[in-house]
Write a protein that holds these residues in place. Structure first.
Motif, PDB file in Angstrom:
ATOM      1  N   LEU A  84      14.268  -2.367   5.658  1.00 30.96           N
ATOM      2  CA  LEU A  84      14.932  -3.640   5.380  1.00 30.96           C
ATOM      3  C   LEU A  84      16.445  -3.435   5.379  1.00 30.96           C
ATOM      4  CD1 LEU A  84      12.598  -5.235   2.681  1.00 30.96           C
ATOM      5  CD2 LEU A  84      12.686  -5.670   5.142  1.00 30.96           C
ATOM      6  N   ASP A  85      17.159  -4.512   5.606  1.00 27.97           N
ATOM      7  CA  ASP A  85      18.615  -4.420   5.758  1.00 27.97           C
ATOM      8  C   ASP A  85      19.360  -4.541   4.441  1.00 27.97           C
ATOM      9  OD1 ASP A  85      18.665  -4.480   8.775  1.00 27.97           O
ATOM     10  OD2 ASP A  85      17.639  -6.373   8.373  1.00 27.97           O
ATOM     11  N   GLY A  86      18.756  -5.178   3.452  1.00 31.00           N
ATOM     12  CA  GLY A  86      19.445  -5.392   2.196  1.00 31.00           C
ATOM     13  C   GLY A  86      18.477  -5.650   1.057  1.00 31.00           C
ATOM     14  N   VAL A  87      19.001  -5.536  -0.146  1.00 35.55           N
ATOM     15  CA  VAL A  87      18.235  -5.780  -1.369  1.00 35.55           C
ATOM     16  C   VAL A  87      19.095  -6.636  -2.288  1.00 35.55           C
ATOM     17  CG1 VAL A  87      17.130  -4.746  -3.386  1.00 35.55           C
ATOM     18  CG2 VAL A  87      17.028  -3.574  -1.172  1.00 35.55           C
ATOM     19  N   MET A  88      18.517  -7.711  -2.794  1.00 38.35           N
ATOM     20  CA  MET A  88      19.200  -8.571  -3.761  1.00 38.35           C
ATOM     21  C   MET A  88      18.518  -8.412  -5.120  1.00 38.35           C
ATOM     22  SD  MET A  88      19.720 -12.730  -3.747  1.00 38.35           S
ATOM     23  CE  MET A  88      21.137 -12.764  -2.651  1.00 38.35           C
ATOM     24  N   ILE A  89      19.310  -8.111  -6.143  1.00 37.82           N
ATOM     25  CA  ILE A  89      18.787  -7.912  -7.495  1.00 37.82           C
ATOM     26  C   ILE A  89      19.338  -9.008  -8.388  1.00 37.82           C
ATOM     27  CG2 ILE A  89      18.614  -6.332  -9.448  1.00 37.82           C
ATOM     28  CD1 ILE A  89      18.913  -4.010  -7.565  1.00 37.82           C
TER      29      ILE A  89
END
Length: 339
Positions: A230-235
């Motif tokens: 995956l390209d990104g992670v949002m927390i």
């Protein structure tokens, strides 16, 4: 937006702090930026009617130190969203994000948020109109579906629509939203997480920058998702309630740049900001409410929270409240080490 700036922002989006109503205001974002130079930050959702019809341009206020920072908009009228996006870009935001994930009754009644998962063609029109209005990135945050929709059918169709409208980055909250029967709070916990479908969407849309959101609580998890393609992670909530655990190591671990920061350093750097806020007529607790979890899990964290809770709301409260709380916390920690 130049290709170079687009690449830089796409890299910033490897890790982001979710837009959260009543939480990710400008004071929260300033604090978070002190702990990580590179993590992409998001505003609370701002509705396009509030900006365009209500003239509430104060909702766009932010500090230059917050960049890179994205404005999240809520709305469903393409022309109105285009104008709101223009106002956001004019105010200096690096990205305009369309909310297609919030399940609250208030949002549904305004025909925006997660209910728009049922109208992918309308979302595409909104994205296209916003892109024509601004030079900055226009992105979307969505769910995997709503109510009785089949995500395996609905989500790829939805993504195809927004990609066709020119969207190049999307954040997928890996849960359905139940518009009937669950509260917004329950919608953050009860619908089961389905991370696998987010990975499958990356396989179907290889050129689309896809970030995953929902139930992610640590940098270890974030690295696993990134390593998995995956390209990104949002927390979200974990970055708010324990910001130091997420952000103080983010620049080194996620971006390979810079050294780790500390919660203590963030407190010291917040003091001039607090002075300026109070000098301008603000109250200390408008800032310290975002700092309660700064030392979560560390010795003395309870004293820190208690002293801020008890002393930050007074009309004369100033930076000394934080200095005293930090001293008390550190004194307790040293005493515990000596035992």
């Amino acid at each position: 937006m130049s290709e170079k700036n687009k690449y830089i922002l796409s890299r910033n989006a490897r890790l982001s702090v979710a837009p959260m109503m009543d939480w990710t205001d400008r004071h929260c974002r300033y604090l978070h930026r002190l702990m990580s130079k590179h993590t992409l930050l998001y505003t609370e959702m701002v509705t396009s009617p509030a900006l365009v019809r209500g003239g509430a341009l104060h909702l766009l206020d932010h500090n230059a130190q917050e960049h890179p920072v994205a404005l999240q908009l809520g709305g469903s009228d393409p022309a109105e969203l285009a104008e709101a996006a223009r106002l956001g870009a004019q105010a200096g935001y690096d990205e305009i994000n369309l909310n297609v994930g919030c399940p609250s009754d208030r949002v549904q009644s305004g025909c925006f948020g997660a209910v728009l998962m049922e109208q992918p063609a309308l979302v595409a029109k909104c994205v296209a109109a916003m892109r024509r209005a601004v030079d900055v990135d226009v992105t979307v945050k969505c769910r995997i579906g709503v109510d009785d929709q089949d995500p395996e059918t609905v989500l790829p169709e939805f993504l195809a629509h927004i990609v066709g409208a020119g969207c190049e980055r999307v954040t997928i909250h890996a849960r359905k939203a139940w518009l009937k029967g669950l509260s917004p709070k329950e919608n953050r916990d009860i619908p089961p997480l389905d991370y696998d479908i987010v990975h499958r969407m990356k396989g179907l849309f290889s050129n689309l920058h896809i970030s995953v959101n929902g139930g992610i609580t640590s940098l270890d998890q974030a690295e696993t998702f990134l390593d998995g393609g995956l390209d990104g992670v949002m927390i979200g909530r974990s970055a708010y309630h324990g910001p130091a655990d997420i952000l103080c190591q983010a620049d080194r671990r996620i971006y390979g740049q810079g050294e780790d920061t500390t919660a203590e350093a963030a407190v010291a750097q917040m003091l001039p900001y607090i002075d300026a806020h109070i000098a301008g007529g603000g109250r200390l607790n408008q800032i310290t409410r975002h700092m309660m979890g700064l030392f979560a899990g560390r010795p003395g964290a309870r004293i820190w929270r208690r002293m801020l809770s008890e002393n930050a709301s007074g009309p004369q409260a100033d930076r000394q409240v934080l200095i005293d709380a930090l001293d008390a916390m550190q004194t307790l920690a040293e005493a515990q080490k000596a035992v």
